[in-house]
Design a protein around this motif. Sequence first.
Motif, PDB file in Angstrom:
ATOM      1  N   VAL A  45       0.863  -1.184   0.000  1.00  0.00           N
ATOM      2  CA  VAL A  45       0.000   0.000   0.000  1.00  0.00           C
ATOM      3  C   VAL A  45       0.900   1.235   0.000  1.00  0.00           C
ATOM      4  CG1 VAL A  45      -1.653   1.354   1.353  1.00  0.00           C
ATOM      5  CG2 VAL A  45      -1.894  -1.135   1.209  1.00  0.00           C
ATOM      6  N   VAL A  46       0.614   2.187  -0.877  1.00  0.00           N
ATOM      7  CA  VAL A  46       1.361   3.449  -0.906  1.00  0.00           C
ATOM      8  C   VAL A  46       0.482   4.541  -0.297  1.00  0.00           C
ATOM      9  CG1 VAL A  46       2.467   5.186  -2.350  1.00  0.00           C
ATOM     10  CG2 VAL A  46       2.741   2.771  -2.901  1.00  0.00           C
ATOM     11  N   TYR A  47       1.063   5.304   0.632  1.00  0.00           N
ATOM     12  CA  TYR A  47       0.317   6.259   1.454  1.00  0.00           C
ATOM     13  C   TYR A  47       1.143   7.552   1.570  1.00  0.00           C
ATOM     14  CZ  TYR A  47      -1.944   7.710   5.944  1.00  0.00           C
ATOM     15  OH  TYR A  47      -2.577   8.380   6.973  1.00  0.00           O
ATOM     16  N   LEU A 128      -3.809  -0.852  -2.960  1.00  0.00           N
ATOM     17  CA  LEU A 128      -4.395   0.419  -2.540  1.00  0.00           C
ATOM     18  C   LEU A 128      -3.348   1.529  -2.566  1.00  0.00           C
ATOM     19  CD1 LEU A 128      -6.817   1.998  -1.139  1.00  0.00           C
ATOM     20  CD2 LEU A 128      -5.718   1.384   1.024  1.00  0.00           C
ATOM     21  N   VAL A 129      -3.789   2.706  -3.029  1.00  0.00           N
ATOM     22  CA  VAL A 129      -3.066   3.959  -2.799  1.00  0.00           C
ATOM     23  C   VAL A 129      -4.056   4.895  -2.130  1.00  0.00           C
ATOM     24  CG1 VAL A 129      -1.799   5.888  -3.802  1.00  0.00           C
ATOM     25  CG2 VAL A 129      -1.619   3.613  -4.843  1.00  0.00           C
ATOM     26  N   GLN A 138      -1.700  13.060  -4.919  1.00  0.00           N
ATOM     27  CA  GLN A 138      -0.758  12.033  -5.358  1.00  0.00           C
ATOM     28  C   GLN A 138      -1.477  10.710  -5.610  1.00  0.00           C
ATOM     29  OE1 GLN A 138       3.158  12.431  -2.913  1.00  0.00           O
ATOM     30  NE2 GLN A 138       1.605  13.695  -1.913  1.00  0.00           N
ATOM     31  N   THR A 139      -2.535  10.434  -4.852  1.00  0.00           N
ATOM     32  CA  THR A 139      -3.321   9.217  -5.070  1.00  0.00           C
ATOM     33  C   THR A 139      -3.958   9.235  -6.455  1.00  0.00           C
ATOM     34  OG1 THR A 139      -3.773   8.970  -2.702  1.00  0.00           O
ATOM     35  CG2 THR A 139      -5.279   7.862  -4.225  1.00  0.00           C
ATOM     36  N   ARG A 152      -6.967  -0.194  -6.284  1.00  0.00           N
ATOM     37  CA  ARG A 152      -7.949   0.603  -5.539  1.00  0.00           C
ATOM     38  C   ARG A 152      -7.310   1.914  -5.124  1.00  0.00           C
ATOM     39  NH1 ARG A 152      -7.440  -4.312  -3.668  1.00  0.00           N
ATOM     40  NH2 ARG A 152      -9.150  -5.846  -3.777  1.00  0.00           N
ATOM     41  N   ALA A 153      -8.129   2.949  -5.040  1.00  0.00           N
ATOM     42  CA  ALA A 153      -7.619   4.257  -4.628  1.00  0.00           C
ATOM     43  C   ALA A 153      -8.638   4.936  -3.730  1.00  0.00           C
ATOM     44  CB  ALA A 153      -7.330   5.116  -5.856  1.00  0.00           C
ATOM     45  N   CYS A 154      -8.135   5.610  -2.713  1.00  0.00           N
ATOM     46  CA  CYS A 154      -9.027   6.342  -1.808  1.00  0.00           C
ATOM     47  C   CYS A 154      -8.398   7.685  -1.439  1.00  0.00           C
ATOM     48  CB  CYS A 154      -9.309   5.524  -0.556  1.00  0.00           C
ATOM     49  SG  CYS A 154     -10.572   6.274   0.522  1.00  0.00           S
ATOM     50  N   PRO A 155      -8.598   8.683  -2.297  1.00  0.00           N
ATOM     51  CA  PRO A 155      -8.140  10.028  -1.971  1.00  0.00           C
ATOM     52  C   PRO A 155      -9.112  10.700  -1.007  1.00  0.00           C
ATOM     53  CG  PRO A 155      -9.161  10.006  -4.144  1.00  0.00           C
ATOM     54  CD  PRO A 155      -9.240   8.604  -3.623  1.00  0.00           C
ATOM     55  N   PHE A 156      -8.634  11.215   0.113  1.00  0.00           N
ATOM     56  CA  PHE A 156      -9.564  11.889   1.022  1.00  0.00           C
ATOM     57  C   PHE A 156      -9.162  13.348   1.253  1.00  0.00           C
ATOM     58  CE2 PHE A 156      -6.794   9.103   3.531  1.00  0.00           C
ATOM     59  CZ  PHE A 156      -6.370   9.856   4.625  1.00  0.00           C
TER      60      PHE A 156
END
Length: 352
Positions: A45-47, A128-129, A138-139, A152-156
Motif C-alpha cells: 500500500v502506498v500512502y 491500494l493507494v 498524489q493518489t 484501488r484508490a481512496c483520496p480523502f
Amino acid sequence: MSKFVEDYEVFDLGEFELQSGAVIHGGKLAYKTFGELDADKSNAVVYPTWYSGFHWDNEWLIGDGMALDPAKYFIVIPNMLGNGLSSSPSNTPPPFDRARFPRVTFYDQVEAQHKLITEQWGIETLPLVTGWSMGAGQTYQWAVSYPDMVQRACPFCGSSKTSEHNFVFLEGVKAALTADAAFKQGWYDAPPVRGLRAAARVYAGWGFSQAFFWDQVYKRMGHSRRLGLDLAFPSLEDYLVWFWEGHFLDPRRDANDLLSMLWTWQYGDIGQTPGFDGDTVKALQSIKARLIALPAEKDLYFPPEDEQWASQHIPNGEVRVIPGVWGHFAGSGDSPVDLEYIDDVLKELLAS
C-alpha cells in the motif's frame, strides 16, 4: 545534529529529471515502511504525505485491526519531494539550494515513488493507494500514471485538479509568508518568523469550517491520534497560537520547503500527465482502479462538489462525503469520529 529523528530510510533517486526538464542532482526520497512484503509482492500500500507533513504525521491511520494493518499489508509512506526529508530546498547543496530548488509536479512526485516501489522491492501491483490533502492529489496521480498497477484508490479531502478558488487561497498563504523582510526572496539565514506566523493565521481561517468556530469545537477537539494528545483550547487565541502558529514555527518546517510544496499543490492537475495534453477529463476516464473519493462536508478548499464532478468521469468512481464540521481537517487524524469513518471505508474498499 539532524533536526529530524532518523526513523526512516532514504532511496537514492540519482540524477532525477523532472517534468520541466530540470534535474535534481543526487535526488533522495525518504520513506518509512510498516509490515512485511508478501512473497508474491501483492500486499503493498502506498500512502503519500501531505502539505507540510512528514511520514510520522500519517501513522495515525496505521495499526492493529485497522484497514492499514501491518499484519496484513506492507505500507510504504514516501515523503514528498520538498518536505524537508526527501530532496528539498532546505537540504539540497548549492547551487540548487533554497530559492533555486526546481519546481516539482505531482507527476514528478509519483515518478519518484514508482522508482522506489519498483527498483527497491520489484512491486508490480498495488492493492491500494490512499492519502489526505496533497496525499489525495498524489493518489489520483498514481491512478492516472499507473492505471494497470493501482487496483484501488481512496483520496480523502483532496482533488485531481487544484481549483482556481483553491489556488487563490494558497496565494494568500504565500503572500503572508514572503512579505516578511526577513524572507529575503528565499535567501534567509534565520527563519522568517513573522512571515511564518502570518501564514499560519491565514491558514487558520481555512483548515476548519465556519461551523467549527461557531460551535467553538476548538475547546473540546478530543484525542488526536496524529499528535498523541487530547486537544482542548481555553480560548480562540490560545488555539490560533498553539495549533496553527506552533505548526508553522516547528523548526523542522522550512519556509522555502513550504513554498516548494505550495507550488506543487497550486499547479496540481492530472491532465498535465504526459499523453493527456492538459485534458483532465480524459485523464480521469483513464483510471481503472476502483476509486472512492472522500471529501469532507464543509471543506472550504476541497469542497465535495469538486470530487462529485471528477467522479462522473471515473469509470469505477464513487464519492462519499465525510459528515461533520471539521472541514478539511476531517482527514488529518485529529478527529476520532472522522478517523473511524475513513478507516471503515478503507476496510470496505480493501475487502472488495
